[in-house]
Design an enzyme around this catalytic site. Structure first.
Site, PDB file in Angstrom:
ATOM      1  N   GLU A  86       0.824  -1.212   0.000  1.00 52.02           N
ATOM      2  CA  GLU A  86       0.000   0.000   0.000  1.00 52.02           C
ATOM      3  C   GLU A  86       0.855   1.258   0.000  1.00 52.02           C
ATOM      4  O   GLU A  86       1.777   1.403   0.805  1.00 52.02           O
ATOM      5  CB  GLU A  86      -0.939   0.016   1.214  1.00 52.02           C
ATOM      6  CG  GLU A  86      -1.878   1.209   1.197  1.00 52.02           C
ATOM      7  CD  GLU A  86      -2.954   1.129   2.267  1.00 52.02           C
ATOM      8  OE1 GLU A  86      -3.428   2.192   2.692  1.00 52.02           O
ATOM      9  OE2 GLU A  86      -3.296   0.005   2.670  1.00 52.02           O
ATOM     10  N   LYS A 283      -7.576  -0.169  11.090  1.00 47.94           N
ATOM     11  CA  LYS A 283      -6.977  -0.696   9.862  1.00 47.94           C
ATOM     12  C   LYS A 283      -5.655   0.010   9.596  1.00 47.94           C
ATOM     13  O   LYS A 283      -4.660  -0.624   9.207  1.00 47.94           O
ATOM     14  CB  LYS A 283      -7.938  -0.502   8.692  1.00 47.94           C
ATOM     15  CG  LYS A 283      -7.447  -1.117   7.370  1.00 47.94           C
ATOM     16  CD  LYS A 283      -6.658  -0.155   6.523  1.00 47.94           C
ATOM     17  CE  LYS A 283      -6.224  -0.799   5.213  1.00 47.94           C
ATOM     18  NZ  LYS A 283      -5.337   0.061   4.411  1.00 47.94           N
ATOM     19  N   ASP A 299       2.699 -14.473  11.504  1.00 44.19           N
ATOM     20  CA  ASP A 299       1.354 -14.721  10.973  1.00 44.19           C
ATOM     21  C   ASP A 299       0.506 -13.456  11.091  1.00 44.19           C
ATOM     22  O   ASP A 299      -0.028 -13.158  12.152  1.00 44.19           O
ATOM     23  CB  ASP A 299       0.721 -15.875  11.758  1.00 44.19           C
ATOM     24  CG  ASP A 299      -0.621 -16.304  11.186  1.00 44.19           C
ATOM     25  OD1 ASP A 299      -1.205 -15.555  10.374  1.00 44.19           O
ATOM     26  OD2 ASP A 299      -1.099 -17.382  11.570  1.00 44.19           O
ATOM     27  N   HIS A 396      -1.092  10.829   0.344  1.00 45.32           N
ATOM     28  CA  HIS A 396      -1.419   9.506  -0.185  1.00 45.32           C
ATOM     29  C   HIS A 396      -1.437   9.513  -1.709  1.00 45.32           C
ATOM     30  O   HIS A 396      -0.903   8.610  -2.347  1.00 45.32           O
ATOM     31  CB  HIS A 396      -2.776   9.065   0.352  1.00 45.32           C
ATOM     32  CG  HIS A 396      -3.157   7.684  -0.076  1.00 45.32           C
ATOM     33  ND1 HIS A 396      -2.643   6.548   0.510  1.00 45.32           N
ATOM     34  CD2 HIS A 396      -3.998   7.253  -1.047  1.00 45.32           C
ATOM     35  CE1 HIS A 396      -3.154   5.479  -0.075  1.00 45.32           C
ATOM     36  NE2 HIS A 396      -3.970   5.877  -1.024  1.00 45.32           N
TER      37      HIS A 396
END
Length: 442
Positions: A86, A283, A299, A396
């Site tokens: 991302e 998130k 993991d 972004h």
């Protein structure tokens, strides 16, 4: 085209698997074979290693591997490895690390390191008889039955910490648990925990049959449903925090330090009370956490599941981070439940995982917990800092610019042109496309 099932797919060679997929699903288009082979490793030994990590492999799926420098964590300066696709995650983490570098950096505290697992069973006996059986007979037998399994872990200072009988019959008729807590030291410990639990299930069956207080009908009713660790580890938790005087926040966004601190705190409070915001807020935290988790061979699905379960532990989903402003001091922190390891699994196999752990100074599992919490806190700080000042899209979309240009097969000269073009403009997909079309025509 109606697709046909395949027999023995796993037994085909890699080329055989690719041929079947292309012919069955991709109309025989051989350009896809070229795509798959682009990501094969020319090092045959390394490629074989990669293929043995999983099943039915036909290629490798690469992700960018970046470095976020300048993290001062508990007095130690670190550069964090981050595997993430991302845009802006690594840049944002780096910016937050630099912001706090001259303000004392990040401080961490390991609150606890207990991991959990359960033997789930159905037993149609009276609860007081089961409880008496557990306290005066079974519990001791469970520890004894797992002594061989836990021997090496106990030598390292870990092992089974406690075993409890949990009565869940109010929620499901005749349902009980053997709930065990573990300390697995520097390993994630999944195989160790599950081996112990499976032995619990066997021992439970054996000891019930020997117990004279149960009728034969009660003994025959026992059904061990499953033995499995839990990825929810609310007692394996680390705190990471930053703090400074409001006068030292020195934000360069054009608003006062006091306004910045106030708006920042409001943003965190909103995420504490509003689940819609909390979901996106958390998130963003996990952007930072997962990138380092993947880079260190751990993991990320387990860390995600645990973090989100913890965020909802009080019956409503809310922020994992918190903020206070007291007596002129700005404080921002996260309490993150996370279970990771630095031995076993990919940590001893994947070359880049080995590199990541070496880069971090070969941390213990507890030190890695601290690093992961800091990475999540830094990511959240950077995101909130943008949101309450310039807005999230400015930074972004500048990172996203190259994704758009690469899709349009832009040349290096064209990319440099757009870097300059958007120095004082907000990037948008429409604007990039329009200007690129104009530039190419001219």
């Amino acid at each position: 085209m109606k697709h046909q099932p395949v027999e023995g797919f796993s037994k085909l060679t890699k080329q055989g698997k690719i041929d079947w997929i292309i012919n069955e699903y991709l109309d025989g288009d051989q350009t896809y074979e070229t795509v798959l082979k682009q990501y094969w490793n020319d090092n045959a030994e390394l490629q074989k290693l990669h293929e043995e990590f999983s099943e039915n492999t036909i290629s490798n799926f690469y992700m960018p591997y970046g470095i976020a420098p300048n993290f001062l964590i508990d007095g130690k300066l670190l550069a964090l490895p981050m595997a993430v696709e991302e845009s802006s995650v690594v840049a944002a983490a780096s910016k937050a690390a630099k912001f706090w570098l001259d303000k004392g950096g990040f401080k961490t505290t390991i609150i606890n390191t207990e991991k959990l697992g359960h033997t789930h069973f159905i037993f149609k006996a009276e609860s007081h008889k089961i409880l008496h059986f557990f306290n005066f007979s079974l519990k001791k037998k469970l520890f004894e039955a797992t002594e061989d399994i836990t021997a090496n872990m106990r030598k390292r200072g870990g092992g089974i910490l406690n075993i409890e009988l949990i009565d869940k019959t109010a929620e499901l008729p005749h349902y009980y648990q053997l709930k065990a807590s573990f300390d697995t030291k520097d390993s994630m410990g999944a195989n160790f925990i599950n081996s112990c639990l499976e032995q619990f299930g066997k021992t439970l069956k054996e000891e019930v049959q020997k117990e004279e207080s149960f009728t034969q009908e009660e003994k025959d009713s026992l059904q061990v449903v499953m033995n499995i660790l839990s990825n929810f580890t609310p007692d394996c938790i680390v705190r990471a925090e930053v703090s400074c005087k409001i006068d030292d926040l020195n934000d360069d966004s054009g608003i006062s330090n006091e306004e910045f601190a106030w708006k920042f705190k409001q943003a965190v409070t909103i995420a504490e009370i509003e689940p819609y915001r909390a979901t996106t807020h958390n998130k963003g935290i996990m952007n930072g956490v997962d990138a380092v988790v993947i880079a260190t061979g751990n993991d990320f699905r387990a860390t995600e599941a645990c973090a989100h379960a913890y965020a909802a532990k009080d019956g409503r989903y809310k922020s994992l981070t918190h903020c206070t402003i007291e007596n002129g001091i700005f404080r921002f922190w996260i309490d993150l439940p996370i279970s990771v390891g630095v031995v076993g699994g990919l940590t001893n196999l994947h070359p880049l995982v080995k590199f990541s752990l070496a880069l971090l100074g070969k941390p213990s599992a507890q030190e890695l917990m601290s690093i992961l919490a800091v990475s999540g806190l830094a990511q959240n700080f950077a995101a909130l800092r943008s949101l309450v000042t310039t807005g999230i899209q400015k930074g972004h979309m500048k990172m996203h610019l190259f994704n758009i240009l690469n899709q349009m097969k832009a040349t290096e000269d064209e990319k440099q042109y757009f870097v300059n073009y958007f120095k004082d403009k907000t990037v948008s997909h429409h604007e990039v496309m329009s200007e690129l079309e104009r530039l190419r025509k001219s």
